[in-house]
Design an enzyme around this catalytic site. Structure first.
Site, PDB file in Angstrom:
ATOM      1  N   ILE A   8       0.822  -1.214   0.000  1.00 50.89           N
ATOM      2  CA  ILE A   8       0.000   0.000   0.000  1.00 50.89           C
ATOM      3  C   ILE A   8       0.857   1.266   0.000  1.00 50.89           C
ATOM      4  O   ILE A   8       0.341   2.362  -0.159  1.00 50.89           O
ATOM      5  CB  ILE A   8      -0.990   0.049   1.190  1.00 50.89           C
ATOM      6  CG1 ILE A   8      -0.242   0.144   2.511  1.00 50.89           C
ATOM      7  CG2 ILE A   8      -1.912  -1.152   1.187  1.00 50.89           C
ATOM      8  CD1 ILE A   8      -1.180   0.526   3.645  1.00 50.89           C
ATOM      9  N   SER A   9       2.158   1.096   0.191  1.00 46.30           N
ATOM     10  CA  SER A   9       3.049   2.256   0.189  1.00 46.30           C
ATOM     11  C   SER A   9       3.543   2.504  -1.239  1.00 46.30           C
ATOM     12  O   SER A   9       4.289   1.687  -1.788  1.00 46.30           O
ATOM     13  CB  SER A   9       4.227   1.960   1.132  1.00 46.30           C
ATOM     14  OG  SER A   9       5.373   2.653   0.726  1.00 46.30           O
ATOM     15  N   PRO A  10       3.161   3.638  -1.853  1.00 50.59           N
ATOM     16  CA  PRO A  10       3.581   3.881  -3.239  1.00 50.59           C
ATOM     17  C   PRO A  10       5.101   3.789  -3.445  1.00 50.59           C
ATOM     18  O   PRO A  10       5.534   3.203  -4.447  1.00 50.59           O
ATOM     19  CB  PRO A  10       3.031   5.279  -3.558  1.00 50.59           C
ATOM     20  CG  PRO A  10       1.857   5.427  -2.637  1.00 50.59           C
ATOM     21  CD  PRO A  10       2.244   4.700  -1.384  1.00 50.59           C
ATOM     22  N   CYS A  12       7.105   1.823  -2.208  1.00 50.07           N
ATOM     23  CA  CYS A  12       7.517   0.411  -2.238  1.00 50.07           C
ATOM     24  C   CYS A  12       7.195  -0.258  -3.577  1.00 50.07           C
ATOM     25  O   CYS A  12       7.731  -1.328  -3.891  1.00 50.07           O
ATOM     26  CB  CYS A  12       6.824  -0.377  -1.127  1.00 50.07           C
ATOM     27  SG  CYS A  12       7.335   0.108   0.524  1.00 50.07           S
TER      28      CYS A  12
END
Ligand SMILES: N[C@@H](CCC(=O)N[C@@H](CS)C(=O)NCC(=O)O)C(=O)O
Length: 210
Positions: A8-10, A12
């Protein structure tokens, strides 16, 4: 190679997409930075305790674009994704710095407010539009963000622009960004499956906060 991440972390997402494109395998270690135990373990590797973090044979790299550039410089078979020509490379670098310092920053500032159920100011929304106007201009001048072919700038910007989904932001006024998105997604191996996993993890995260 161990890759500490959360879908959910862009930031990443870029290295995962790049690894697929390069045909290399990352040992994916899903990490919850809000869990004290997982955070402590991550801090032993990366004192900034941020995801993504990559460990390649004991060599630790963090900051998503540093990871992307490390992977492409170490594992790409040619220089297409990160051209060696200094002038072309300078455009790729400019797009990457524009992304991390301006576009992604303006998007994430608004996302953080929305997640706290706060209203972004008109000035913040104007700044976000200003950054998107610039990207629209870049992908009007060329079919891709930095060159006449796919580069790491497109792969990193893809995660950033996709983060607008958190805001249900309308890309209707940006026809060239929409066409560029389609073009780039079509060049990402297994993008549909990847995108579904991101959506599933995002829904689970949002539900866990209620
Ligand atoms: N500029 C960094 C940003 C990384 C970042 O802030 N990651 C967040 C998740 S999206 C994180 O790890 N936060 C936990 C923390 O800062 O302790 C990058 O591109 O890697």
């Amino acid at each position: 190679m161990d890759y500490y991440y959360s879908l959910i972390s862009p930031p990443c997402q870029s290295a995962i997409l790049l690894a697929k494109k390069l045909g290399i395998t990352l040992n994916l270690k899903k990490t919850n930075v809000h869990d004290p135990v997982e955070r402590d373990a991550l801090t032993k590797l990366n004192p900034q305790h941020t995801i993504p973090t990559l460990v390649d044979n004991g060599h630790v790299v963090w900051e998503s674009y540093a990871i992307v550039l490390y992977l492409v410089e170490t594992y790409a078979k040619d220089d297409t994704l990160y051209p060696k020509d200094p002038k072309v490379r300078s455009v790729v670098n400019q797009r990457l710095f524009f992304d991390i310092g301006t576009l992604y920053k303006r998007i994430i500032d608004v996302i953080h407010l929305v997640m706290k159920k706060e209203q972004p100011s008109d000035e913040q929304m104007e700044k976000l539009k200003g950054a998107l106007d610039l990207l629209e201009q870049f992908v009007t001048e060329r079919a891709y963000a930095a060159a006449d072919h796919l580069t790491v700038a497109d792969i990193c910007l893809l995660g950033t622009v996709t983060a607008l989904n958190w805001l249900k932001h309308d890309l209707e006024p940006f026809p060239h960004i929409r066409a560029w998105l389609e073009r780039v997604r079509a060049e990402m191996p297994d993008y549909e499956e990847f995108s579904k996993q991101v959506a599933d993890d995002t829904l689970a995260y949002v539900a866990s906060r209620k």
